[in-house]
Scaffold this active site. Structure first.
Site, mmCIF file in Angstrom:
data_model
loop_
_atom_site.group_PDB
_atom_site.id
_atom_site.type_symbol
_atom_site.label_atom_id
_atom_site.label_comp_id
_atom_site.label_asym_id
_atom_site.label_seq_id
_atom_site.Cartn_x
_atom_site.Cartn_y
_atom_site.Cartn_z
ATOM 1 C CG HIS A 71 -0.407 -0.061 2.453
ATOM 2 N ND1 HIS A 71 0.208 1.013 3.102
ATOM 3 C CD2 HIS A 71 -0.095 -1.089 3.407
ATOM 4 C CE1 HIS A 71 0.601 0.779 4.395
ATOM 5 N NE2 HIS A 71 0.293 -0.328 4.642
ATOM 6 C CG ASP A 73 -2.906 4.020 2.531
ATOM 7 O OD1 ASP A 73 -2.508 3.016 2.214
ATOM 8 O OD2 ASP A 73 -3.627 4.151 3.578
ATOM 9 C CG ASP A 103 2.663 -0.037 7.796
ATOM 10 O OD1 ASP A 103 2.274 -0.541 6.680
ATOM 11 O OD2 ASP A 103 1.980 0.406 8.614
ATOM 12 C CD GLU A 135 -3.335 -1.657 5.132
ATOM 13 O OE1 GLU A 135 -3.169 -2.648 5.682
ATOM 14 O OE2 GLU A 135 -2.916 -0.450 5.821
ATOM 15 C CD GLU A 136 -1.537 2.104 7.439
ATOM 16 O OE1 GLU A 136 -2.353 1.596 8.509
ATOM 17 O OE2 GLU A 136 -0.342 1.785 7.411
ATOM 18 C CD GLU A 163 1.159 -3.826 5.773
ATOM 19 O OE1 GLU A 163 1.688 -3.395 6.555
ATOM 20 O OE2 GLU A 163 0.086 -3.469 5.165
ATOM 21 C CG HIS A 356 0.500 2.535 12.351
ATOM 22 N ND1 HIS A 356 -0.773 2.184 12.602
ATOM 23 C CD2 HIS A 356 1.007 2.242 11.281
ATOM 24 C CE1 HIS A 356 -1.041 1.405 11.446
ATOM 25 N NE2 HIS A 356 0.050 1.452 10.674
HETATM 26 ZN ZN ZN Z 1 0.945 -1.368 6.531
#
Ligand code: ZN
Length: 383
Positions: A71, A73, A103, A135-136, A163, A356
């Site tokens: 992903h 984003d 990520d 995705e997030e 991931e 994150h």
């Molecule tokens: Zn991810």
């Protein structure tokens, strides 16, 4: 030829927080791939501000290829205390720091850096690059991509979702359902409270019902391969009411189920729906206009690839790792596995523990391992 690190530096410079457009990053990737003579297919979302990218290298129109999926984003940096600019790649002590470094722009960078090697090697099966959006916020882009691919005739055999797993091979993750419950009651002055229908009270009853469901689910036999072995229920946010002396007529909360792959997430949603129906009936005895809405606004299926699947054996060879594991967090892998019937694993550079978070990073050694993984994969495809 740019290295993974060079490309990561370029990718993290695009602020692709999920609420923003990912098109500048996608344009960069399209340009890079077209410099290598490759054509991309873009799939835009309804706003036109987001796109998935799909690019096939090698024999097109052929079954049996391998999808390399990630992903584009990231989660926001708002309110986080970073030691360096999150959109500038910064090296400290063998680590590369930036939002998305692990990520999961690290994997995207490794895939792009491997493209010249893919082109130079014999290609017995196609490589498919799949870069998705949003995705997030619920695997929205991947869902649209998988729906489109499912309508086509070509069936890729394998999929690697990059991931962060520290380059270990992950064969399972839980399913998720993300829900918003909105309770509409009847407002009045709080001195007349019994004449109103307090939306917060009824929301509270439902939150307790959800907690009871979670406690019941925790008594079922779980899967010890997961760090949390059982299906879980959780309430994340709540808002309602304006001032103390008004009986609130509105309260909403968000909640989720994280469901083991062998259980049915929609059966749990149906059970919550039943609790909502009886709560609503109780409210309507006093206020016929009262109602409760349940919005299942996001979700994804679980991943449950058998340990003896061919993709697991292959990926363990490419990553030079022995075992395999299952993870609590969700990925796009369940969508590819369930929507396309493609044998899917998760394997990518970096640790989910720093994803994150402020000062997210990927070790240079992890990018090297991912480069080596892709080199072995390319060699397998040529052999
Ligand atoms: Zn991810």
């Amino acid at each position: 030829m740019p290295t993974s690190r060079d490309l990561l530096e370029r990718l993290v410079a695009f602020d692709t927080t999920s609420h923003r457009s990912n098109l500048p990053l996608i344009d960069f990737v399209v340009g890079y791939l077209s410099d290598h003579g490759l054509e991309c297919t873009l799939q835009r979302d309804e706003t036109g501000l987001k796109a998935n990218l799909w690019c096939t290298i090698g024999p097109s129109g052929q079954d049996g290829g391998i999808i390399l999926s990630g992903h584009t984003d990231t989660v926001p940096v708002d309110g986080q205390d970073w030691s360096s600019d999150p959109f500038t790649l910064s090296e400290r002590g063998g680590r590369l720091y930036a939002r998305g470094a692990c990520d999961m722009k690290g994997f995207l960078a490794c895939v792009l850096s491997a493209v010249p090697k893919m082109l130079a090697a014999p290609q017995r099966r196609p490589f498919h690059i799949a870069f998705t959006h949003d995705e997030e916020v619920g695997c929205i882009g991947a869902r649209q991509l998988v729906e489109k691919l499912a309508a086509e005739t070509v069936r890729p055999a394998f999929c690697v979702v990059g991931e962060p797993t520290m380059m270990g091979v992950v064969t399972g993750h839980k399913a998720k359902r993300s829900m918003r419950v909105t309770v509409h009651g009847r407002s009045c002055h709080s001195s007349l409270a019994p004449k109103g229908v307090n939306a917060i009270d009824h929301a509270a009853s439902l939150i307790l019902a959800l907690r009871a469901m979670g406690r019941q689910l925790a008594t079922l036999p779980g899967d010890p391969a997961y760090d949390i072995a059982v299906t879980t229920a959780h309430t994340g946010t709540i808002e309602g009411g304006t001032v103390l002396n008004i009986v609130p007529d509105r309260c909403s909360f968000t909640c989720e189920f994280r469901v083991l792959p062998d259980q049915d997430p929609d059966a749990l949603v149906a059970e919550l729906r039943q609790a909502i129906a009886s709560e609503e009936a109780a409210m309507r005895r006093l206020a016929p206009e009262a109602r409760i809405e349940l919005d299942v606004y996001a979700g994804f299926p679980g991943l449950d690839t058998p340990d003896d699947a061919e993709i697991v054996r292959l990926a363990k060879g490419w990553s030079q790792s022995n075992g395999q594991s299952k993870v609590a967090y969700g990925t796009e892998a369940g969508l590819f596995a369930n929507g396309l019937g493609t044998a899917t694993i998760v394997c990518g550079p970096g640790s989910i523990d720093v994803a994150h978070r402020p000062d997210e990073y990927v070790e240079i050694a992890q990018l090297d391992r991912c480069d080596a993984f892709l080199e072995r994969l390319i060699a397998w495809n040529g052999a």
